[in-house]
Design an enzyme around this catalytic site. Sequence first.
Site, PDB file in Angstrom:
ATOM      1  N   SER A 196     -81.864  66.349 -35.676  1.00  0.00           N
ATOM      2  CA  SER A 196     -82.829  65.860 -36.661  1.00  0.00           C
ATOM      3  C   SER A 196     -83.969  65.169 -35.931  1.00  0.00           C
ATOM      4  CB  SER A 196     -82.143  64.922 -37.665  1.00  0.00           C
ATOM      5  OG  SER A 196     -83.043  64.564 -38.698  1.00  0.00           O
ATOM      6  N   THR A 197     -84.213  63.883 -36.180  1.00  0.00           N
ATOM      7  CA  THR A 197     -85.359  63.188 -35.592  1.00  0.00           C
ATOM      8  C   THR A 197     -85.331  63.269 -34.069  1.00  0.00           C
ATOM      9  OG1 THR A 197     -85.223  61.636 -37.433  1.00  0.00           O
ATOM     10  CG2 THR A 197     -86.652  61.045 -35.584  1.00  0.00           C
ATOM     11  N   HIS A 222     -83.450  69.579 -38.924  1.00  0.00           N
ATOM     12  CA  HIS A 222     -84.031  69.112 -40.186  1.00  0.00           C
ATOM     13  C   HIS A 222     -85.548  69.259 -40.139  1.00  0.00           C
ATOM     14  CE1 HIS A 222     -80.306  66.304 -40.723  1.00  0.00           C
ATOM     15  NE2 HIS A 222     -80.054  67.556 -41.085  1.00  0.00           N
ATOM     16  N   MET A 315     -81.333  60.943 -37.092  1.00  0.00           N
ATOM     17  CA  MET A 315     -81.048  59.795 -37.933  1.00  0.00           C
ATOM     18  C   MET A 315     -79.990  60.156 -38.974  1.00  0.00           C
ATOM     19  SD  MET A 315     -83.885  57.556 -40.005  1.00  0.00           S
ATOM     20  CE  MET A 315     -84.886  57.465 -38.520  1.00  0.00           C
ATOM     21  N   ASP A 318     -75.502  63.399 -40.805  1.00  0.00           N
ATOM     22  CA  ASP A 318     -75.316  64.823 -41.078  1.00  0.00           C
ATOM     23  C   ASP A 318     -74.799  65.528 -39.833  1.00  0.00           C
ATOM     24  OD1 ASP A 318     -75.398  67.303 -42.362  1.00  0.00           O
ATOM     25  OD2 ASP A 318     -77.466  67.680 -41.738  1.00  0.00           O
TER      26      ASP A 318
END
Length: 374
Positions: A196-197, A222, A315, A318
């Site tokens: 993600s991030t 993401h 972050m 997930d």
Amino acid sequence: MRKIKLLVVDDSILFREVLARYIRQDEQIEIIGTAGDAYSARDMIVKYEPDVMTLDIEMPRMDGIAFLKKLLPQYYIPTIVISSRSDSGSSAKEAGAAEFIAKPLTRTNSEMQKFAETVCSAIKRAHSKGNISRIARGGGLNKPDVADIPELNRPSYISNISPKNDRSSQSEPAQPIMSSARAFRKSDIVVALGASTGGTEALEQVIKGFPEDMPPVIVVQHMPAGFTKMYSERLNRNCKVEVKEAVDGDRLRRGLVIIGAGEHHLRLCKDAKGYYVTSRQGEKVSGHCPSVDVMFTSVAEVAKENAIGAILTGMGRDGADGLLKMKNAGAYTIGQDKETCVVYGMPMEAYKIGAVMQQAPLYRIADIIISKLS
């Protein structure tokens, strides 16, 4: 010192060109592009990777606040909101803007000069507080503002440092490194990566380490819809393997990396012909669509022990539960270590529940995957 790469977004051609002209007087800032709406801005973000963005609120097709709310949780860019709506400062901050600046009421040369100086100062502050993309690419170690970006940890590494001269992370003993994938013994192996991030740069570093005949790789990063296609095209240009955005029914094969499409869950399936993927819209799972948990769970159910899973910077949590399912099914699981994560959230949660068999710094993950496949 490398200049700050700035993207200027405003629906007024006149205003953005005038603003750009004044900002160019600052030798520390380089304007890499201007855009008239959120969709053009999205394309330029993926193509040029700006360090900071200035953003208007009132724009066609999608207003600036809605764009920020959609963009920042998944693809963070320090953003200065600039608007004639002086009452929108709190809304901009709530959406994740680093700062809000009201447009000047008059556009005289002196007023615009003063306004541009204010904007340039804000750009520099935003860059020093929250330039995640620059950290992940190894361009500097600016500490982000953790109040604006929850769970953010300051990395203590530069991504282009090689293992032999970096001592910032000693999570695991060295693994043997293979220069080719031709010694792979399992014909039905699958590699699954989730992030993600900070993951766009992290994934690129890992995938660049894969050889041309790499077993098939499926990825969930993401990202909003539209970003994943351009991101996969960028990776395809820069990596030895072929990289593409997922299309429902895509067949897996050696040398192919499939990136889950934005707003579509990616699942691994298998029939008499071999592995394939489904890419379908659905409700958010673990707060996301695509969801890393959905992908990892499908890999655990379909590939079982013939899989390797790696969870990278991001972050939230997930992917943690899905990675545990992979491990329990017999797969080998890897988590990026804290020192090299932009955000040590997803890998931390996976490690806390026992889903990670090996923690490793980012620069070693590709080599570890290859060594485990031999």
